[in-house]
Scaffold this motif. Structure first.
Motif, PDB file in Angstrom:
ATOM      1  N   UNK A 164       0.632  -1.184  -0.081  1.00 27.64           N
ATOM      2  CA  UNK A 164      -0.041  -0.050  -0.038  1.00 27.64           C
ATOM      3  C   UNK A 164       0.929   1.215   0.017  1.00 27.64           C
ATOM      4  N   UNK A 165       0.670   2.006  -1.019  1.00 26.26           N
ATOM      5  CA  UNK A 165       1.453   3.247  -1.182  1.00 26.26           C
ATOM      6  C   UNK A 165       0.551   4.510  -1.447  1.00 26.26           C
ATOM      7  N   UNK A 166       0.009   4.923  -0.419  1.00 22.87           N
ATOM      8  CA  UNK A 166      -0.888   6.257  -0.317  1.00 22.87           C
ATOM      9  C   UNK A 166      -0.265   7.172   0.158  1.00 22.87           C
ATOM     10  N   UNK A 167       0.032   8.379  -0.682  1.00 23.54           N
ATOM     11  CA  UNK A 167       0.539   9.388  -0.281  1.00 23.54           C
ATOM     12  C   UNK A 167       2.102   9.214  -0.018  1.00 23.54           C
ATOM     13  N   UNK A 168       2.573   8.267  -0.453  1.00 29.22           N
ATOM     14  CA  UNK A 168       3.923   7.977  -0.534  1.00 29.22           C
ATOM     15  C   UNK A 168       4.887   8.766  -1.213  1.00 29.22           C
ATOM     16  N   UNK A 169       6.165   9.279  -0.989  1.00 27.51           N
ATOM     17  CA  UNK A 169       6.827  10.058  -1.607  1.00 27.51           C
ATOM     18  C   UNK A 169       8.094   9.317  -2.125  1.00 27.51           C
ATOM     19  N   UNK A 170       8.197   9.009  -3.541  1.00 25.30           N
ATOM     20  CA  UNK A 170       8.973   8.399  -4.318  1.00 25.30           C
ATOM     21  C   UNK A 170       9.802   9.211  -5.397  1.00 25.30           C
ATOM     22  N   UNK A 171       9.934  10.599  -4.789  1.00 27.60           N
ATOM     23  CA  UNK A 171      10.817  11.491  -5.569  1.00 27.60           C
ATOM     24  C   UNK A 171      12.411  11.118  -5.828  1.00 27.60           C
ATOM     25  N   UNK A 172      12.577  11.004  -7.052  1.00 32.44           N
ATOM     26  CA  UNK A 172      14.059  10.644  -7.260  1.00 32.44           C
ATOM     27  C   UNK A 172      14.420   9.187  -6.761  1.00 32.44           C
ATOM     28  N   UNK A 173      13.537   8.321  -6.587  1.00 39.44           N
ATOM     29  CA  UNK A 173      13.796   7.049  -6.165  1.00 39.44           C
ATOM     30  C   UNK A 173      14.124   6.134  -7.170  1.00 39.44           C
ATOM     31  N   UNK A 174      15.002   5.210  -7.029  1.00 38.55           N
ATOM     32  CA  UNK A 174      15.567   4.471  -7.920  1.00 38.55           C
ATOM     33  C   UNK A 174      15.289   3.085  -7.553  1.00 38.55           C
ATOM     34  N   UNK A 175      14.154   2.716  -8.465  1.00 41.34           N
ATOM     35  CA  UNK A 175      13.793   1.308  -8.095  1.00 41.34           C
ATOM     36  C   UNK A 175      13.959   0.169  -9.227  1.00 41.34           C
ATOM     37  N   UNK A 176      14.768  -0.855  -8.890  1.00 44.00           N
ATOM     38  CA  UNK A 176      15.542  -1.767  -9.902  1.00 44.00           C
ATOM     39  C   UNK A 176      14.951  -3.171  -9.438  1.00 44.00           C
ATOM     40  N   UNK A 177      14.409  -3.838 -10.375  1.00 43.08           N
ATOM     41  CA  UNK A 177      14.158  -5.421 -10.221  1.00 43.08           C
ATOM     42  C   UNK A 177      13.082  -5.218  -8.999  1.00 43.08           C
ATOM     43  N   UNK A 178      11.768  -4.642  -8.797  1.00 40.45           N
ATOM     44  CA  UNK A 178      10.829  -4.890  -7.721  1.00 40.45           C
ATOM     45  C   UNK A 178       9.810  -5.281  -8.485  1.00 40.45           C
ATOM     46  N   UNK A 179       9.213  -6.138  -7.877  1.00 38.95           N
ATOM     47  CA  UNK A 179       7.901  -6.641  -8.039  1.00 38.95           C
ATOM     48  C   UNK A 179       6.473  -5.872  -7.395  1.00 38.95           C
ATOM     49  N   UNK A 180       5.608  -5.017  -7.981  1.00 44.62           N
ATOM     50  CA  UNK A 180       4.783  -4.326  -7.410  1.00 44.62           C
ATOM     51  C   UNK A 180       3.327  -4.999  -7.526  1.00 44.62           C
ATOM     52  N   UNK A 181       3.480  -6.228  -7.883  1.00 41.53           N
ATOM     53  CA  UNK A 181       2.302  -7.065  -8.262  1.00 41.53           C
ATOM     54  C   UNK A 181       1.120  -6.825  -7.054  1.00 41.53           C
ATOM     55  N   UNK A 182      -0.140  -6.329  -7.790  1.00 37.02           N
ATOM     56  CA  UNK A 182      -1.479  -6.170  -6.894  1.00 37.02           C
ATOM     57  C   UNK A 182      -1.241  -4.905  -5.985  1.00 37.02           C
ATOM     58  N   UNK A 183      -0.117  -4.128  -6.104  1.00 41.13           N
ATOM     59  CA  UNK A 183      -0.054  -2.898  -5.224  1.00 41.13           C
ATOM     60  C   UNK A 183      -0.989  -1.746  -5.390  1.00 41.13           C
TER      61      UNK A 183
END
Length: 277
Positions: A168-187
């Motif tokens: 659950x990512x509600x109101x999350x700050x992902x500014x300038x985040x580097x996301x590599x090989x992450x599975x967000x299935x059904x998120x």
């Protein structure tokens, strides 16, 4: 013959005394800054709210159901610790190391976790609501289902090789985040700040990104299958050739000036704007 006399009553005995209280946990005597718990590793169910444990060695310590609310845990190490169902709410955990720790179902609500490490940790159903995770290292989180990151600050955070399934990512700050090989299935994504974020080789299968502002976000490799992008804004977003788009729902989405080299797979023109095709 006369009846035999009744048996004599048993001699009076005092009420049995309650068992003695268990001896105090000797590990509690070590609760102080720069402490080493190498030879005393049991702190389960302890009440350690507002404790000062900065720079302490808590590697492999049992902290299950322990309360560390508002504790100062700056640069403490919790490698391989068993800390499930623990409370770290409002704790200062800057530069703390939870690598390999079991913190499933624990709560880090409103905790400061800047530059903290959770590499290889078990974080099933862990609650990071409104936690400050800027610059934290989240690598190898393969046991991370149903994590709550609502309102968390992950600006500039490195997240890689992880399975954040049904997060659950509600109101999350992902500014300038580097996301590599992450599975967000059904998120679930709601009101997330994606500015400057880059997603490399990540999957969003069955994820809900409806109405999200994804302007300028880079999707490099990865896969979006049955992803809900309805009403999302993807102006100037980039989809490289190795991104797979399969049966996404993009009704009402804005792809103005988006750059796509992606394979569209089975996407139908009914669900994806003609301009993007």
């Amino acid at each position: 013959p006369p009846s035999p006399p009744p048996p004599a009553p048993p001699p009076w005995q005092p009420w049995p005394k309650p068992p003695p209280s268990p001896p105090p946990n000797p590990c509690l005597a070590l609760v102080r800054p720069r402490s080493n718990f190498e030879r005393c590793r049991y702190l389960a169910h302890a009440k350690l709210d507002r404790s000062l444990l900065m720079f302490s060695n808590l590697n492999e310590v049992t902290l299950s159901s322990t309360s560390l609310v508002a504790a100062n845990l700056t640069e403490a190490t919790f490698q391989q610790a068993v800390a499930h169902d623990a409370a770290f709410d409002f704790a200062d955990c800057d530069d703390a190391d939870f690598s390999g720790a079991d913190v499933r179902r624990s709560s880090f609500r409103n905790a400061t976790l800047r530059e903290a490490a959770f590499n290889g940790a078990i974080i099933h159903r862990t609650n990071f609501s409104r936690a400050d995770l800027r610059g934290a290292s989240l690598i190898g989180l393969y046991q991370a289902q149903s994590v709550v990151l609502d309102g968390a600050n992950l600006q500039g955070t490195a997240i890689s090789n992880s399975w954040l399934i049904r997060a659950s990512l509600v109101g999350t700050n992902l500014r300038a985040a580097v996301v590599d090989d992450v599975n967000f299935r059904e998120s679930l994504f709601r009101g997330v700040d994606f500015a400057g974020a880059t997603f490399v080789d990540s999957r969003f299968d069955f994820a809900d990104l409806s109405g999200e502002k994804l302007d300028g976000v880079v999707f490099e490799a990865g896969h979006l299958a049955w992803t809900d992008l309805s009403g999302a804004s993807l102006q100037m977003a980039t989809f490289t050739a190795s991104v797979g788009l399969t049966q996404i729902d993009a009704r009402g989405a804005d792809f103005l000036a988006a750059v796509s080299e992606a394979s569209l797979g089975e996407v139908s023109s009914r669900k994806l704007p003609t301009a993007f095709l």
